[in-house]
Design a protein around this motif. Structure first.
Motif, PDB file in Angstrom:
ATOM      1  N   LEU A 106      23.200 -15.145  68.230  1.00 47.89           N
ATOM      2  CA  LEU A 106      24.596 -15.110  68.683  1.00 47.89           C
ATOM      3  C   LEU A 106      24.673 -15.168  70.206  1.00 47.89           C
ATOM      4  O   LEU A 106      25.516 -15.885  70.759  1.00 47.89           O
ATOM      5  N   GLU A 107      23.787 -14.432  70.871  1.00 50.42           N
ATOM      6  CA  GLU A 107      23.778 -14.472  72.333  1.00 50.42           C
ATOM      7  C   GLU A 107      23.452 -15.870  72.843  1.00 50.42           C
ATOM      8  O   GLU A 107      24.087 -16.372  73.777  1.00 50.42           O
ATOM      9  N   MET A 159      26.487 -17.976  72.410  1.00 47.75           N
ATOM     10  CA  MET A 159      27.522 -17.608  73.391  1.00 47.75           C
ATOM     11  C   MET A 159      27.224 -18.265  74.735  1.00 47.75           C
ATOM     12  O   MET A 159      28.120 -18.823  75.371  1.00 47.75           O
ATOM     13  N   ILE A 168      33.412 -12.303  72.821  1.00 44.82           N
ATOM     14  CA  ILE A 168      32.925 -12.459  71.445  1.00 44.82           C
ATOM     15  C   ILE A 168      34.030 -12.950  70.513  1.00 44.82           C
ATOM     16  O   ILE A 168      33.768 -13.604  69.507  1.00 44.82           O
TER      17      ILE A 168
END
Length: 84
Positions: free
Chosen positions: A48-49, A52, A60
């Motif tokens: 997820l990071e 992103m 988020i």
């Protein structure tokens, strides 16, 4: 599911394909497919990071959508029964 990843929306907004995102991030296409189709019950924070950063997101909420249950008490009771 109450939480939904908005990967398909991000692909469309940025004019990207899953294959290209896979190639440029090093995340396997099958992993991205499972995430984009919201088939996974858990998410790897590192992935997820990476997403992103790749999509240049700073909140988020741009990646994850929360859909609260209509009947909170029923949801909590069902959740508790699953975890007994």
């Amino acid at each position: 599911m109450l939480l939904r990843l908005k990967l398909k929306d991000l692909y469309a907004e940025k004019g990207l394909t899953q294959k290209r995102v896979s190639e440029e991030t090093g995340i396997r296409a099958s992993t991205l497919s499972g995430l984009a189709n919201n088939l996974r019950t858990s998410w790897d924070v590192d992935i997820l990071e990476r997403l992103m950063v790749y999509f240049e997101l700073d909140d988020i909420d741009q990646m994850v959508e929360f859909r609260p249950p209509r009947h909170v008490q029923e949801y909590i009771q069902a959740f508790n029964k699953q975890n007994e």
